[in-house]
Design a protein around this motif. Structure first.
Motif, mmCIF file in Angstrom:
data_model
loop_
_atom_site.group_PDB
_atom_site.id
_atom_site.type_symbol
_atom_site.label_atom_id
_atom_site.label_comp_id
_atom_site.label_asym_id
_atom_site.label_seq_id
_atom_site.Cartn_x
_atom_site.Cartn_y
_atom_site.Cartn_z
ATOM 1 N N ASP A 55 0.823 -1.203 0.000
ATOM 2 C CA ASP A 55 0.000 0.000 0.000
ATOM 3 C C ASP A 55 0.864 1.262 0.000
ATOM 4 O O ASP A 55 2.067 1.236 0.249
ATOM 5 N N LEU A 56 0.203 2.391 -0.253
ATOM 6 C CA LEU A 56 0.832 3.692 -0.093
ATOM 7 C C LEU A 56 0.992 3.957 1.399
ATOM 8 O O LEU A 56 0.016 3.831 2.156
ATOM 9 N N VAL A 57 2.206 4.295 1.825
ATOM 10 C CA VAL A 57 2.485 4.455 3.257
ATOM 11 C C VAL A 57 3.169 5.790 3.526
ATOM 12 O O VAL A 57 3.772 6.392 2.632
ATOM 13 N N ASP A 58 3.060 6.224 4.764
ATOM 14 C CA ASP A 58 3.775 7.407 5.251
ATOM 15 C C ASP A 58 4.753 6.954 6.327
ATOM 16 O O ASP A 58 4.346 6.352 7.330
ATOM 17 N N VAL A 59 6.039 7.237 6.113
ATOM 18 C CA VAL A 59 7.061 6.835 7.069
ATOM 19 C C VAL A 59 8.099 7.939 7.223
ATOM 20 O O VAL A 59 8.260 8.788 6.335
ATOM 21 N N ASP A 60 8.769 7.923 8.352
ATOM 22 C CA ASP A 60 9.987 8.703 8.540
ATOM 23 C C ASP A 60 11.135 7.709 8.618
ATOM 24 O O ASP A 60 11.033 6.688 9.319
ATOM 25 N N VAL A 61 12.225 7.982 7.884
ATOM 26 C CA VAL A 61 13.353 7.067 7.893
ATOM 27 C C VAL A 61 14.647 7.845 8.097
ATOM 28 O O VAL A 61 14.765 9.011 7.703
ATOM 29 N N LYS A 62 15.610 7.177 8.729
ATOM 30 C CA LYS A 62 16.944 7.744 8.923
ATOM 31 C C LYS A 62 17.882 7.098 7.910
ATOM 32 O O LYS A 62 17.980 5.873 7.826
ATOM 33 N N ILE A 63 18.553 7.918 7.141
ATOM 34 C CA ILE A 63 19.403 7.420 6.058
ATOM 35 C C ILE A 63 20.736 6.919 6.609
ATOM 36 O O ILE A 63 21.433 7.623 7.352
ATOM 37 N N LEU A 64 21.058 5.696 6.220
ATOM 38 C CA LEU A 64 22.313 5.064 6.633
ATOM 39 C C LEU A 64 23.407 5.283 5.601
ATOM 40 O O LEU A 64 24.559 5.559 5.941
ATOM 41 N N ASP A 65 23.068 5.146 4.308
ATOM 42 C CA ASP A 65 24.061 5.217 3.235
ATOM 43 C C ASP A 65 23.403 5.860 2.012
ATOM 44 O O ASP A 65 22.376 5.377 1.527
ATOM 45 N N ALA A 66 24.006 6.937 1.520
ATOM 46 C CA ALA A 66 23.434 7.673 0.386
ATOM 47 C C ALA A 66 24.285 7.563 -0.876
ATOM 48 O O ALA A 66 23.994 8.224 -1.870
ATOM 49 N N GLU A 67 25.308 6.718 -0.874
ATOM 50 C CA GLU A 67 26.243 6.669 -1.996
ATOM 51 C C GLU A 67 25.556 6.338 -3.323
ATOM 52 O O GLU A 67 25.825 6.944 -4.353
ATOM 53 N N GLU A 68 24.624 5.369 -3.305
ATOM 54 C CA GLU A 68 23.950 4.942 -4.535
ATOM 55 C C GLU A 68 22.829 5.893 -4.957
ATOM 56 O O GLU A 68 22.217 5.689 -6.012
ATOM 57 N N SER A 69 22.589 6.905 -4.156
ATOM 58 C CA SER A 69 21.476 7.813 -4.469
ATOM 59 C C SER A 69 21.794 8.757 -5.618
ATOM 60 O O SER A 69 20.907 9.430 -6.140
ATOM 61 N N ILE A 70 23.042 8.804 -6.029
ATOM 62 C CA ILE A 70 23.437 9.725 -7.096
ATOM 63 C C ILE A 70 22.965 9.238 -8.466
ATOM 64 O O ILE A 70 22.842 10.011 -9.414
ATOM 65 N N PHE A 71 22.677 7.926 -8.557
ATOM 66 C CA PHE A 71 22.223 7.339 -9.816
ATOM 67 C C PHE A 71 20.698 7.307 -9.885
ATOM 68 O O PHE A 71 20.004 7.572 -8.918
ATOM 69 N N MET A 72 20.198 6.938 -11.064
ATOM 70 C CA MET A 72 18.772 6.711 -11.282
ATOM 71 C C MET A 72 18.552 5.238 -11.624
ATOM 72 O O MET A 72 19.215 4.742 -12.533
ATOM 73 N N PRO A 73 17.661 4.511 -10.928
ATOM 74 C CA PRO A 73 16.901 4.985 -9.772
ATOM 75 C C PRO A 73 17.808 5.254 -8.581
ATOM 76 O O PRO A 73 18.856 4.628 -8.421
ATOM 77 N N SER A 74 17.368 6.164 -7.744
ATOM 78 C CA SER A 74 18.141 6.610 -6.594
ATOM 79 C C SER A 74 17.842 5.717 -5.394
ATOM 80 O O SER A 74 16.686 5.515 -5.044
ATOM 81 N N THR A 75 18.895 5.154 -4.779
ATOM 82 C CA THR A 75 18.707 4.225 -3.670
ATOM 83 C C THR A 75 19.402 4.746 -2.416
ATOM 84 O O THR A 75 20.612 5.014 -2.425
ATOM 85 N N TYR A 76 18.630 4.887 -1.342
ATOM 86 C CA TYR A 76 19.160 5.240 -0.032
ATOM 87 C C TYR A 76 18.988 4.040 0.902
ATOM 88 O O TYR A 76 17.883 3.514 1.040
ATOM 89 N N LYS A 77 20.071 3.595 1.543
ATOM 90 C CA LYS A 77 19.965 2.578 2.580
ATOM 91 C C LYS A 77 19.452 3.235 3.856
ATOM 92 O O LYS A 77 19.829 4.362 4.182
ATOM 93 N N VAL A 78 18.591 2.515 4.571
ATOM 94 C CA VAL A 78 17.890 3.084 5.730
ATOM 95 C C VAL A 78 18.216 2.256 6.969
ATOM 96 O O VAL A 78 18.309 1.029 6.901
#
Length: 350
Positions: free
Chosen positions: A255-278
């Motif tokens: 389902d569509l959800v609302d969450v707050d997350v703390k980012i652990l690793d943002a290295e892969e976020s520079i690419f598309m699709p953008s991936t942040y480890k949480v």
């Protein structure tokens, strides 16, 4: 290695046998097909040329292109309930007339230095400047968008650049940020009316306020002005940085959800699709009690702008991922899926 023979990468373009232009999305493609969205179609008049069918890179506009394809070219629609969990557009290899590679267009422009139009010359100057300041060789740069297709308008079109490789992209990012601080570099961020218009447009297209859009742009490094021309820069993976194959992950959309997350690793976020480890999750949706491992965005607005240790508020589609390669399952939240219908977002938590 920049590219294997026959490999399709994010921001490549495909010209079909019907002279449609599709822009390639990501690096993971079904056998015999290339995942891509329809960008330009031939004009239906005596003047010829092309018109842009995808007005904005938003889900409602992507859905319009899917409707157009379903009506006129249904062979370019595929339904995938396992790997992606939805329908999407893709081009069969048998329908490809030309595969347009951004790095080859740069080589061509360098070779034709004395025969370039105004925008091609400006693009070349921009690439040479980025290469000089960053130390990244020009062979790791590409030109995408209308210049790649040779359908650009020298007066109105933008300059859209690709940079290949994580290390190279980070060097270019550092160089761009330094150049923003140097008035003699020719680079600047949006200011004044241009910034106000950009923020107002984003507030109309996304579930954001104008103030929230302004905060996002403050973080964005890869969109600005070079000598009075708007530009964008798109980090793209080298071949040895592509770690996933089609079918290795099975997606179960929830389902569509609302969450707050703390980012652990943002290295892969520079690419598309953008991936942040949480690493931490606070679920704001009732009855949702899961830990999120990943935040993934197919919406370029959120690529590479959040940092390790930062909390962000997210509305997106919850997905359970079966990773067959690693033999485990995990949960992620995806922004930029058809299921969310443009109601999803990522915002820095105040």
């Amino acid at each position: 290695m920049l590219r294997f023979e026959g490999e399709f990468k994010d921001r490549d373009y495909i010209q079909t046998i019907e002279n449609l232009f599709f822009c390639v999305v990501g690096y993971v493609h079904p056998p015999g097909r290339v995942i891509s969205y329809l960008k330009y179609i031939p004009r239906n008049n005596l003047k010829g040329g092309y018109e842009r069918i995808l007005a904005f890179y938003t889900i409602p506009n992507i859905e319009k292109t899917l409707t157009y394809l379903e009506k006129n070219y249904p062979k370019y629609i595929i339904y995938d309930n396992k790997t992606y969990g939805s329908k999407f557009s893709s081009v069969p290899l048998s329908s490809i007339k030309l595969h347009l590679r951004p790095e080859e267009r740069v080589s061509e422009i360098i070779a034709q230095d004395k025969k370039l139009d105004y925008l091609e010359s400006k693009a070349l100057k921009f690439i040479l400047k980025l290469s000089e300041v960053s130390g990244v060789p020009t062979k790791f740069f590409g030109i995408t968008g209308s210049i790649l297709l040779k359908i650009h308008n020298p007066d109105f079109s933008d300059i859209d650049i690709t940079v290949y490789g994580l290390e190279n992209s980070l060097k270019v990012k550092e160089a761009v940020l330094d150049m923003y601080e140097d008035p003699s570099s020719g680079l600047s961020k949006f200011t004044g009316k241009l910034l106000r218009d950009w923020c107002n447009d984003k507030a109309k297209l996304y579930p954001l306020t104008v103030k929230e859009a302004e905060e996002l742009y403050r973080r964005i490094w890869n969109r600005g002005i070079f000598e009075e021309k708007m530009f964008s820069i798109h980090p793209t993976r080298l071949s040895n940085e592509i770690r996933e194959k089609y079918g290795e992950k099975i997606i179960h959309q929830k389902d569509l959800v609302d969450v707050d997350v703390k980012i652990l690793d943002a290295e892969e976020s520079i690419f598309m699709p953008s991936t942040y480890k949480v690493e931490e999750t606070i679920c704001r949706s009732p009855k949702i009690k899961v830990d999120i491992d990943e935040l993934v965005s197919y919406e370029g607005l959120y690529c590479g702008i959040f940092s390790e240790g930062e909390w962000v508020s997210v509305r997106g589609v919850l997905e359970e991922v079966e990773d067959k390669r690693k033999g485990k399952s995990y949960f992620r939240v995806v922004v930029g899926s058809l299921k969310a219908k443009g109601k999803d977002y990522i915002k820095p938590k105040s």
